[in-house]
Design an enzyme around this catalytic site. Structure first.
Site, PDB file in Angstrom:
ATOM      1  N   ASP A 204      72.686  15.499  58.613  1.00 12.39           N
ATOM      2  CA  ASP A 204      73.159  16.490  57.651  1.00 12.39           C
ATOM      3  C   ASP A 204      73.274  15.865  56.259  1.00 12.39           C
ATOM      4  O   ASP A 204      73.664  14.704  56.126  1.00 12.39           O
ATOM      5  CB  ASP A 204      74.545  16.978  58.119  1.00 12.39           C
ATOM      6  CG  ASP A 204      75.105  18.073  57.232  1.00 12.39           C
ATOM      7  OD1 ASP A 204      74.546  19.181  57.265  1.00 12.39           O
ATOM      8  OD2 ASP A 204      76.089  17.816  56.510  1.00 12.39           O
ATOM      9  N   GLU A 241      68.137  16.312  56.706  1.00 12.34           N
ATOM     10  CA  GLU A 241      68.259  17.509  55.883  1.00 12.34           C
ATOM     11  C   GLU A 241      68.099  17.134  54.416  1.00 12.34           C
ATOM     12  O   GLU A 241      69.016  16.559  53.816  1.00 12.34           O
ATOM     13  CB  GLU A 241      69.618  18.188  56.094  1.00 12.34           C
ATOM     14  CG  GLU A 241      69.689  19.519  55.343  1.00 12.34           C
ATOM     15  CD  GLU A 241      71.090  19.966  54.968  1.00 12.34           C
ATOM     16  OE1 GLU A 241      71.223  21.120  54.523  1.00 12.34           O
ATOM     17  OE2 GLU A 241      72.041  19.184  55.108  1.00 12.34           O
TER      18      GLU A 241
END
Ligand code: NAG
Length: 490
Positions: A204, A241
């Site tokens: 993330d 990401e």
């Protein structure tokens, strides 16, 4: 010479983190957003393995802050690395990984290396009973203190590298990944998950960390656990990401040597095309010609848990006909490392997953057709989607040939001599004799039906000795796509 060897070794180590470690011919990941570990274990056995899914991206596993109303994003605000969340505890997590690996379905964990929780007045409580004082950057359950974080500042210029990587993403306390102590905590957390048998990680907010720091962390993770069926020296699959729509100071290209990268341009362009804002005929050149990453570096999706809520060009389950067509194209066209989204229904951006009066996440329930009923959408259980996961497995390794289009929004193509797919996004019918590239025979259209006991419950297509078949997709048909493959031959 020694130096060169070392460089080559490092390069091959890094490239190894591009391997999703799939089992057999499988090649599609599903994101079971907010599902509980026990339900995922059951789903691996009952549905995912039988339908050929390769892996599951699971929601964050680390203890998170308890936030008013339990918005989904509280999972993105860790306060310790104990494996206790509303999805379950460490025993349940370990049991899930074991059971999924046993049926050849890999587990990828969404990990939060960038930050801890955001600002909070006073003492914050976590899903595992830990407490923290995020306002003073005190997380005793790790432990982290203020010196483990970058000094607080706000990101207001998204093209300023310092701000993007050292200030606080939406106020989340920003860990200093250049610190030896922080690196050690993160590596231990990743190693713990690898020991439990996971196949890799979705990282993330990777763009908000310096690539050099991530390189250090990834390079020091242990190899995958051979006791879970992984080969010797196998590296965890990494997908990062990085939101990069082009011309960004922090570029996706800084991260591709370390692992795959989420290709957000794919999501936006496929939505635009199937919404009717770009003619399907242009999809003939789909892939790197569109500015996308090389295929083996691109983690691709029609929508993800973030952009399905943002109201842009991206499609989601709320436009089912277009969404199924886009997903069929995603899985039929030979480009990218595919991930399918599986959502819970939402009316507002912050909405919690389906939960009971005690704020416990409830398990999905299924109707007679296998569809989810109680607030879970389960796109991965839609026939038009799971059958395209099967299509992608069947045609694995074949090239795209015999592209056909009507100069507008009707297209078709073959995958070697194993699969054929056609789309109609025009407001008039598609009815053509088209080359399917398939051996002569009768085939079940896996979009409109299933092959059950030797009969097709939907449309079927007869292919002649020259590979031609009559393809019909009415503008008013329930679905705007038709797909045939050699494992669904009558
Ligand atoms: C389009 O196809 C439908 C059946 O799918 C048929 O009923 C209709 O007559 C067709 N329309 C035209 C203009 O051919």
């Amino acid at each position: 010479m020694l130096k060169l060897t070392l460089v080559c070794m490092l390069a091959s180590l890094a490239l190894a983190q591009h391997n999703p470690q799939w089992w057999g011919n499988r090649n599609t990941i599903v994101h079971l957003f907010e599902w509980k570990w026990a339900d995922i274990a059951q789903e691996c056995e009952d549905f995912l393995a039988p339908h050929g899914y390769a892996g599951v991206q699971v929601s964050p596993v680390a203890e998170n802050i308890i936030s008013e109303g339990r918005p989904w994003w509280e999972r993105y605000q860790p306060i310790s690395y104990k494996l206790i969340t509303r999805s379950g505890n460490e025993l349940e997590f370990a049991d899930m990984v074991r059971r999924c690996n046993d049926v050849g379905v890999r587990i990828y964990v969404d990990v939060l290396l960038n930050h801890m929780s955001g600002d909070w007045v006073g003492t914050a409580h976590g899903t595992g009973g830990s407490v923290a004082e995020p306002g003073s950057k005190s997380f005793p359950a790790v432990p982290y203190t203020a010196q483990d974080f970058h000094p607080s500042c706000e990101i207001y210029d998204w093209n300023d590298r310092f701000q993007v990587q050292q200030c606080e993403l939406v106020g989340l306390k920003d860990l200093d990944q250049s610190s030896d102590y922080v690196r050690k905590q993160l590596i231990e957390m990743l190693d713990h998950l690898i020991t439990l048998g996971v196949a890799g990680f979705r990282v993330d907010a990777a763009k908000h960390m310096a690539a050099a720091d991530l390189d250090y962390i990834y390079s020091n993770m242990r190899d995958l656990n051979t006791a879970h069926g992984f080969p010797n020296n196998a590296r965890p699959f990494i997908y990062q990401e990085v939101i990069d729509h082009g011309h960004e100071t922090v570029s996706r290209d800084e991260y591709t040597p370390l692992g795959a990268v989420t290709e957000f341009r794919f999501s936006e362009e496929i939505g635009k095309a199937f919404r009717g804002n770009n003619a399907l005929k242009w999809l003939q050149s789909w892939g790197t010609d569109w500015g996308f990453l090389p295929s083996d570096q691109a983690l691709t999706f029609v929508d993800n848990h973030d952009n399905q809520r943002d109201g842009g060009q991206e499609l989601n389950y709320k436009s089912p006909k277009q969404y199924k067509m886009a997903t069929a194209f995603h899985l039929a066209y030979p480009y990218g490392i595919s991930q399918v989204m599986s959502s819970f229904g939402f009316d507002n951006r912050d909405q919690a997953p389906p939960q009971d009066a005690q704020e416990r996440i409830i398990s999905p329930e299924f109707d007679a057709d296998g569809a989810c009923t109680n607030g879970w959408i389960c796109e991965h259980r839609w026939r038009q989607i799971y059958n395209m996961v099967g299509f992608k497995n069947t045609v694995r390794g074949t090239d795209l040939t015999n592209w056909w289009d009507n100069g507008d929004n009707q297209i078709a193509f073959c995958r070697g001599s194993k699969g054929f797919v056609a789309f109609n996004n025009n407001l008039y019918n598609l009815s053509e004799h088209l080359q399917t590239c398939l051996p002569a025979g009768e085939y079940c259209d896996v979009i409109s039906g299933n092959l059950v006991n030797g009969a097709c419950t939907g449309k079927s297509v007869t292919v002649d000795g020259n590979g031609y078949g009559y393809i019909s997709i009415g503008a008013e048909d329930f679905d705007g796509v038709l797909a045939l493959h050699t494992d669904a031959r009558l």
